[in-house]
Design a protein around this motif. Structure first.
Motif, PDB file in Angstrom:
ATOM      1  N   GLY A 252      -8.809 -10.340  -4.075  1.00  0.00           N
ATOM      2  CA  GLY A 252      -8.825 -11.657  -3.782  1.00  0.00           C
ATOM      3  C   GLY A 252      -8.318 -12.315  -2.637  1.00  0.00           C
ATOM      4  N   ASN A 253      -8.345 -11.398  -1.264  1.00  0.00           N
ATOM      5  CA  ASN A 253      -7.840 -11.797  -0.197  1.00  0.00           C
ATOM      6  C   ASN A 253      -8.852 -12.584   0.904  1.00  0.00           C
ATOM      7  OD1 ASN A 253      -5.531 -10.305  -0.826  1.00  0.00           O
ATOM      8  ND2 ASN A 253      -6.818  -8.516  -0.517  1.00  0.00           N
ATOM      9  N   ALA A 254      -8.583 -13.081   1.647  1.00  0.00           N
ATOM     10  CA  ALA A 254      -9.316 -13.966   2.551  1.00  0.00           C
ATOM     11  C   ALA A 254      -8.604 -14.196   4.097  1.00  0.00           C
ATOM     12  CB  ALA A 254      -9.544 -15.612   2.086  1.00  0.00           C
ATOM     13  N   SER A 255      -9.319 -14.687   4.934  1.00  0.00           N
ATOM     14  CA  SER A 255      -8.840 -14.711   6.222  1.00  0.00           C
ATOM     15  C   SER A 255      -7.747 -15.730   6.155  1.00  0.00           C
ATOM     16  CB  SER A 255      -9.836 -15.311   6.979  1.00  0.00           C
ATOM     17  OG  SER A 255      -9.284 -15.870   8.434  1.00  0.00           O
ATOM     18  N   THR A 256      -6.541 -15.673   6.940  1.00  0.00           N
ATOM     19  CA  THR A 256      -5.427 -16.382   7.164  1.00  0.00           C
ATOM     20  C   THR A 256      -5.830 -17.405   8.478  1.00  0.00           C
ATOM     21  OG1 THR A 256      -4.112 -14.815   8.322  1.00  0.00           O
ATOM     22  CG2 THR A 256      -4.025 -15.161   5.861  1.00  0.00           C
ATOM     23  N   SER A 284     -10.220  -6.723 -10.009  1.00  0.00           N
ATOM     24  CA  SER A 284      -9.843  -7.916 -10.604  1.00  0.00           C
ATOM     25  C   SER A 284      -9.123  -8.661  -9.389  1.00  0.00           C
ATOM     26  CB  SER A 284      -8.959  -7.992 -11.580  1.00  0.00           C
ATOM     27  OG  SER A 284      -8.499  -9.205 -11.684  1.00  0.00           O
ATOM     28  N   VAL A 285      -9.443 -10.079  -9.252  1.00  0.00           N
ATOM     29  CA  VAL A 285      -8.504 -11.032  -8.155  1.00  0.00           C
ATOM     30  C   VAL A 285      -7.179 -10.829  -8.749  1.00  0.00           C
ATOM     31  CG1 VAL A 285      -8.187 -13.176  -7.505  1.00  0.00           C
ATOM     32  CG2 VAL A 285     -10.579 -12.348  -7.609  1.00  0.00           C
ATOM     33  N   LEU A 286      -6.366 -10.508  -7.658  1.00  0.00           N
ATOM     34  CA  LEU A 286      -4.813 -10.733  -8.077  1.00  0.00           C
ATOM     35  C   LEU A 286      -4.306 -11.669  -6.767  1.00  0.00           C
ATOM     36  CD1 LEU A 286      -4.170  -6.941  -8.542  1.00  0.00           C
ATOM     37  CD2 LEU A 286      -4.158  -8.766 -10.334  1.00  0.00           C
ATOM     38  N   MET A 287      -4.467 -12.912  -6.990  1.00  0.00           N
ATOM     39  CA  MET A 287      -4.021 -13.853  -5.934  1.00  0.00           C
ATOM     40  C   MET A 287      -2.411 -13.920  -5.886  1.00  0.00           C
ATOM     41  SD  MET A 287      -6.254 -17.133  -5.690  1.00  0.00           S
ATOM     42  CE  MET A 287      -6.041 -18.047  -7.291  1.00  0.00           C
ATOM     43  N   GLY A 288      -2.107 -13.619  -4.777  1.00  0.00           N
ATOM     44  CA  GLY A 288      -0.405 -13.916  -4.357  1.00  0.00           C
ATOM     45  C   GLY A 288       0.061 -12.410  -4.145  1.00  0.00           C
ATOM     46  N   LYS A 289      -0.669 -11.388  -4.442  1.00  0.00           N
ATOM     47  CA  LYS A 289      -0.064 -10.107  -4.509  1.00  0.00           C
ATOM     48  C   LYS A 289      -0.062  -9.661  -2.906  1.00  0.00           C
ATOM     49  CE  LYS A 289      -1.020  -5.267  -5.702  1.00  0.00           C
ATOM     50  NZ  LYS A 289      -1.845  -4.126  -6.593  1.00  0.00           N
ATOM     51  N   TYR A 290      -1.062  -9.865  -2.104  1.00  0.00           N
ATOM     52  CA  TYR A 290      -1.106  -9.822  -0.728  1.00  0.00           C
ATOM     53  C   TYR A 290      -0.819 -11.225  -0.026  1.00  0.00           C
ATOM     54  CZ  TYR A 290      -2.903  -4.992  -2.106  1.00  0.00           C
ATOM     55  OH  TYR A 290      -3.034  -3.883  -2.547  1.00  0.00           O
ATOM     56  N   ALA A 291      -0.157 -11.084   1.451  1.00  0.00           N
ATOM     57  CA  ALA A 291       0.004 -12.274   1.933  1.00  0.00           C
ATOM     58  C   ALA A 291      -1.511 -12.827   2.225  1.00  0.00           C
ATOM     59  CB  ALA A 291       0.732 -11.958   3.076  1.00  0.00           C
ATOM     60  N   THR A 292      -2.382 -12.240   2.275  1.00  0.00           N
ATOM     61  CA  THR A 292      -3.648 -12.492   2.631  1.00  0.00           C
ATOM     62  C   THR A 292      -4.431 -13.585   1.325  1.00  0.00           C
ATOM     63  OG1 THR A 292      -4.652 -10.765   2.223  1.00  0.00           O
ATOM     64  CG2 THR A 292      -4.420 -11.088   4.512  1.00  0.00           C
ATOM     65  N   GLY A 300      -3.755 -24.091  -5.333  1.00  0.00           N
ATOM     66  CA  GLY A 300      -4.316 -24.423  -6.524  1.00  0.00           C
ATOM     67  C   GLY A 300      -5.833 -23.785  -6.792  1.00  0.00           C
ATOM     68  N   ILE A 301      -6.075 -22.863  -5.988  1.00  0.00           N
ATOM     69  CA  ILE A 301      -7.625 -22.137  -6.220  1.00  0.00           C
ATOM     70  C   ILE A 301      -7.790 -21.592  -7.511  1.00  0.00           C
ATOM     71  CG2 ILE A 301      -9.157 -20.407  -5.196  1.00  0.00           C
ATOM     72  CD1 ILE A 301      -8.650 -21.529  -2.493  1.00  0.00           C
ATOM     73  N   ILE A 302      -8.694 -21.592  -8.401  1.00  0.00           N
ATOM     74  CA  ILE A 302      -8.916 -21.102  -9.431  1.00  0.00           C
ATOM     75  C   ILE A 302      -8.869 -19.353  -9.529  1.00  0.00           C
ATOM     76  CG2 ILE A 302     -10.293 -20.882 -11.670  1.00  0.00           C
ATOM     77  CD1 ILE A 302     -11.342 -23.844 -10.918  1.00  0.00           C
ATOM     78  N   ASP A 303      -8.160 -18.884 -10.094  1.00  0.00           N
ATOM     79  CA  ASP A 303      -8.413 -17.447 -10.222  1.00  0.00           C
ATOM     80  C   ASP A 303      -9.232 -16.976 -11.075  1.00  0.00           C
ATOM     81  OD1 ASP A 303      -7.668 -14.444 -10.532  1.00  0.00           O
ATOM     82  OD2 ASP A 303      -5.363 -14.930 -10.901  1.00  0.00           O
ATOM     83  N   GLY A 304     -10.258 -16.297 -10.718  1.00  0.00           N
ATOM     84  CA  GLY A 304     -11.448 -15.758 -11.201  1.00  0.00           C
ATOM     85  C   GLY A 304     -11.158 -14.217 -11.950  1.00  0.00           C
ATOM     86  N   LYS A 305     -10.260 -14.013 -11.706  1.00  0.00           N
ATOM     87  CA  LYS A 305      -9.776 -12.522 -12.233  1.00  0.00           C
ATOM     88  C   LYS A 305     -11.081 -11.525 -12.175  1.00  0.00           C
ATOM     89  CE  LYS A 305      -6.782 -15.153 -15.691  1.00  0.00           C
ATOM     90  NZ  LYS A 305      -6.702 -15.664 -17.025  1.00  0.00           N
ATOM     91  N   ASP A 306     -11.379 -11.039 -13.263  1.00  0.00           N
ATOM     92  CA  ASP A 306     -12.199  -9.952 -13.223  1.00  0.00           C
ATOM     93  C   ASP A 306     -13.647 -10.262 -13.658  1.00  0.00           C
ATOM     94  OD1 ASP A 306     -12.087 -10.192 -15.920  1.00  0.00           O
ATOM     95  OD2 ASP A 306     -11.676  -8.040 -16.157  1.00  0.00           O
TER      96      ASP A 306
END
Length: 342
Positions: A252-256, A284-292, A300-306
């Motif tokens: 779930g990482n993206a450009s910063t 699966s998406v794990l938003m917040g696990k990495y700084a990115t 508040g982006i929706i967590d799509g999980k797996d």
């Protein structure tokens, strides 16, 4: 006299419905009313089979929301007259259509099995016959008068999958589909084995509720290194768009980069529903696990999980069509409605 299950076979188009004209070498559609002439093995199944075809069968690349509504209407119309349904569909967009129907058919308690083939029925090495025969057999399975399978599934090359967990993986192999984040529901070998512990069961015992309201004002943004800011700005700034699936990297990482975060924030602030899914075939998406991905979680982006991209897109169309409120949209999307996410 023993009463056999009745199965309705719905042909939408695709390779499975083709036979070869040996005089010209060309492929042509055959009359599905004469299905048993092509596959007499179907007589050996303990069920009655009736067929219906789209008025104008299509290549699955031309599949659209109108065709999904037609399928929902057909199933709703015939739901009480049949024990199960098998839908023959081209493989290219099968996961999209099957995922869509899983959401549109609320309170489903009968099997709907999607299948198709990589080679036409008339081909010497065809996979069409086994896919079709086993799909009908699965649709007819019952235990103490109740269907064993009570969800939308996809059967291809010896494996039964939950439809909204599938994605097409190969254009050349008979094993065209996979379910990266959920176990197979069944395997066909010498014996047909259904893994009942993985089957979906609706907690509701209410009547089927077919839905045909879909809102396709959605978008898909797949990230890649070097993506151009103006292109992202143009997509996220489209005033007609109501929701977006963001295919991010890894977990779930993206450009910063500041411009990218600012574009996302502006879109969220104006009410765009953005779902974060991974580009990876599995995981699966794990938003917040990495700084990115921390900034995505914070805005508040929706967590799509797996969830798969196919299921995410069709779930958005379904939810927008149901006019789900902005206040509860995120919570409902992050909730598994039909077993589409863990």
């Amino acid at each position: 006299m023993k009463e056999f299950p009745k199965i309705l076979l719905i042909y939408t188009g695709g390779t499975i419905g083709m036979v070869q004209d040996y005089a010209t070498g060309q492929l042509k559609a055959f009359d599905f009313g004469k299905l048993l002439e092509q596959i007499p093995e179907l007589y050996q199944l303990d069920c009655e089979i009736e067929t219906i075809s789209f008025p104008n069968p299509i290549d699955s690349s031309d599949m659209n929301t109108g065709h999904w509504k037609l399928l929902v209407d057909l199933i709703g119309k015939h739901y009480n007259s049949y024990s199960g349904f098998v839908i023959l569909h081209g493989s290219d967009t099968m996961s999209y259509t099957a995922s869509a129907l899983s959401f549109l058919l609320e309170n489903l308690s009968k099997p709907i099995i999607f299948t198709g083939s990589q080679l036409p029925i008339g081909d010497l090495r065809t996979d069409a016959k086994e896919n079709l025969i086993t799909s009908v057999q699965i649709a007819a399975l019952n235990l103490e008068g109740r269907p064993v399978v009570q969800e939308v599934c996809l059967y291809f090359e010896n494996k039964l999958y939950r439809a909204n967990r599938t994605t097409k993986m190969s254009a050349e192999q008979f094993q065209a589909f996979d379910s990266p984040n959920y176990p197979t529901l069944g395997i066909s070998g010498v014996h047909l084995r259904i893994k009942e512990e993985y089957l979906w069961r609706s907690e509701s015992h209410k009547k089927l509720r077919p839905h045909t309201d879909l809102d396709n004002r959605i978008g898909l943004l797949k990230l890649f290194p070097g993506i151009h800011p103006s292109w992202v700005h143009g997509l996220l700034g489209n005033p007609e768009m109501k929701a977006l699936v963001l295919e991010s990297y890894g977990a779930g990482n993206a450009s910063t980069e500041s411009w990218f975060i600012e574009e996302l924030q502006k879109a969220v602030d104006r009410g765009l529903h953005i779902v974060n899914v991974t580009q990876c075939p599995g995981g699966s998406v794990l938003m917040g696990k990495y700084a990115t991905s921390a900034a995505l979680a914070e805005m508040g982006i929706i967590d799509g999980k797996d969830i798969t991209t196919e299921a995410a897109l069709t779930k958005l169309m379904y939810m927008l069509g149901r006019d789900v409120s902005s206040k509860s949209f995120k919570t409902i999307f992050e909730t598994s409605l039909r077993g589409e996410m863990t």
